[in-house]
Design an enzyme around this catalytic site. Structure first.
Site, PDB file in Angstrom:
ATOM      1  CE1 TYR A 236      36.336  35.002  53.364  1.00 49.90           C
ATOM      2  CE2 TYR A 236      34.848  35.099  51.684  1.00 49.90           C
ATOM      3  CZ  TYR A 236      35.894  35.850  52.395  1.00 49.90           C
ATOM      4  OH  TYR A 236      36.711  37.193  51.938  1.00 49.90           O
TER       5      TYR A 236
ATOM      6  CE  LYS B 144      49.530  34.444  61.439  1.00 53.65           C
ATOM      7  NZ  LYS B 144      50.937  35.356  62.244  1.00 53.65           N
TER       8      LYS B 144
ATOM      9  CG  ASP C 231      52.851  36.596  59.864  1.00 51.25           C
ATOM     10  OD1 ASP C 231      52.745  35.884  59.481  1.00 51.25           O
ATOM     11  OD2 ASP C 231      52.891  37.116  61.300  1.00 51.25           O
TER      12      ASP C 231
ATOM     13  CG  ASP D 133      39.197  38.957  50.406  1.00 51.48           C
ATOM     14  OD1 ASP D 133      38.757  39.077  49.572  1.00 51.48           O
ATOM     15  OD2 ASP D 133      38.609  39.198  51.667  1.00 51.48           O
TER      16      ASP D 133
ATOM     17  CG  ASP E 224      41.764  43.257  47.889  1.00 55.27           C
ATOM     18  OD1 ASP E 224      41.453  42.495  47.167  1.00 55.27           O
ATOM     19  OD2 ASP E 224      41.243  43.819  48.318  1.00 55.27           O
TER      20      ASP E 224
HETATM   21  C1  IPM Z   1      36.348  38.940  46.931  1.00 56.07           C
HETATM   22  C2  IPM Z   1      35.528  40.259  47.729  1.00 56.07           C
HETATM   23  C3  IPM Z   1      33.911  38.859  48.134  1.00 56.07           C
HETATM   24  C4  IPM Z   1      35.211  38.348  48.790  1.00 56.07           C
HETATM   25  C5  IPM Z   1      33.358  39.602  49.020  1.00 56.07           C
HETATM   26  C6  IPM Z   1      32.462  40.777  48.252  1.00 56.07           C
HETATM   27  C7  IPM Z   1      31.802  38.913  49.919  1.00 56.07           C
HETATM   28  O1  IPM Z   1      36.133  40.903  48.988  1.00 56.07           O
HETATM   29  O2  IPM Z   1      35.647  38.239  46.112  1.00 56.07           O
HETATM   30  O3  IPM Z   1      37.931  38.762  47.548  1.00 56.07           O
HETATM   31  O4  IPM Z   1      35.353  38.869  50.492  1.00 56.07           O
HETATM   32  O5  IPM Z   1      35.139  37.063  48.917  1.00 56.07           O
HETATM   33 MG    MG Z   2      38.288  40.477  48.190  1.00 55.71          MG
END
Ligand code: IPM
Ligand code: MG
Length: 368
Positions: free
Chosen positions: A142, A192, A225, A249, A253
């Site tokens: 990032y 990884k 993975d 990240d 999710d």
């Molecule tokens: C998160 C989001 C952020 C990230 C974006 C909005 C920059 O996806 O907080 O998970 O990628 O960190």
């Molecule tokens: Mg995210």
């Protein structure tokens, strides 16, 4: 003693809608529990860009550094897709994380009983699930340099750099081990190491920190993975997962969907202790600005409300009040109150954002 201070940055899309419900709970805490916060509000993301031409002003950044905790809603939206990268709404959020040095991002994935049927996975796979992903938040791909889009040999090349120093890995590893000691006492580290040198270093440093300071905690390693696969296969094998910024990240999710809805998941981003002993901190839902439903009063405010509960626990040492809020959410879900995202294929009648907030307030009243 001065009241604890909060900076609210509601942001874009559904951010202001879900944050309105958190404000009701902050007011409730003052009225019913005698816990009063000094609350200030400001803009971030597209809202700040519209007002000031930047997704985060220096003044807002400075204020964020002063307060005890920042509560953030969400940033971004299609309206801002065409903006230059440097002023995109997301840059405001990333600047807050970086300049406040919020290296440890706690993303719990907890499955509430009332929602176990609603996960896309089988009920016995998710019922009772309670895992914590600790995502490194201030480094890795990032932020690594060099980065950019360059021209080389007559064509464009896009470059980002995965970069981790030992100390960056060690501090997030410590935070994962500390948390594990207060939970199931297990850490699984994901990288990884089979293809990335930064992954080899990650594995080595996590192992060294474990050897030196946390031998009482059970440590395992997985390629990220395979970790993603295991998260879907049998998530209850995990307690704390520690991983880098990008894998964190993605994995968070994925973990979110185990619990039924991204609309349920809170997060805490913590840095080093300030002079008053509290960690630098920002709390935000894991979900984004959801432009498709913004402005319609439909969004689920629970992730944002649970993020405030995390603030009570991690910034203000008010674990009992945090549990009170979490129990109120659990009660409302058990009573069948559902925003649209929490309705399964069998349907039902959804309540709006504000009705969900009111139901949680009523459950809070009932807890007294
Ligand atoms: C998160 C989001 C952020 C990230 C974006 C909005 C920059 O996806 O907080 O998970 O990628 O960190
Ligand atoms: Mg995210």
């Amino acid at each position: 003693m001065a009241n604890p201070s909060l900076l609210i940055l509601a942001g874009d899309g559904i951010g202001p809608e879900v944050m309105a419900e958190v404000k009701k709970i902050i007011t409730w805490m003052g009225d019913k529990r005698g816990i009063t916060f000094d609350v200030s509000e400001d803009l971030v993301g597209g809202a700040a860009y519209d007002a000031h031409g930047t997704p985060l002003t220096d003044a807002t950044m400075a204020r964020a550094q002063e307060v005890d905790a920042v509560l953030l809603g969400a940033v971004g939206g299609p309206k801002y897709d065409k903006l230059d990268f440097s002023v995109k709404p997301e840059r405001g959020l990333l600047r807050l994380r970086k300049e406040m040095d919020l290296f440890s991002n706690l993303r719990p994935a907890q499955c509430f009983d009332a929602l176990a049927d609603f996960s896309s996975l089988k009920k016995d796979v998710v019922a009772g699930l309670d895992i914590m992903i600790v995502r490194e938040l201030t480094s890795g791909v990032y932020f690594g340099e060099p980065r950019g889009i360059f021209t080389e040999g007559g064509e464009r090349v896009g470059i980002n750099t995965q970069r981790y120093t030992e100390s960056e890995i060690a501090r997030v590893a410590r935070s994962a081990f500390e948390l594990a000691r207060r939970r199931g006492n297990k850490v699984c580290s994901m990288e990884k190491a089979n293809v990335m040198e930064s992954g080899i270093l990650w594995r080595d440093v996590v192992t060294e920190v474990h050897q030196a300071e946390y031998q009482d905690v059970e440590l395992s390693h997985m390629y990220a993975d395979a970790g993603a696969m295991q998260l879907c296969r049998w998530p209850k094998q995990f307690d704390v997962i520690v991983t880098d910024n990008l894998f964190g990240d993605l994995l968070s999710d994925a973990a979110a969907m185990l619990t039924g809805s991204l609309g349920m998941l809170p997060s805490a981003s913590l840095g080093a202790p300030m002079a008053n002993g509290r960690p630098k901190a920002m709390y935000e839902p894991v979900h984004g600005s959801a432009p498709d439903i913004a402005g319609q009063g439909k969004a689920n405010p629970i992730a944002c409300i649970l993020s405030f509960a995390m603030a009570l626990r991690y910034s203000f040492d008010m674990g009992d009040e945090a549990t009170r809020v979490e129990k109120a959410v659990e009660k409302v879900l058990a009573d069948g109150v559902r925003t649209g995202d929490l309705l399964g294929p069998e349907g039902g009648t959804p309540v709006g954002t504000s009705a969900m907030g009111d139901a949680i307030l009523a459950a809070l009243d009932a807890s007294l």
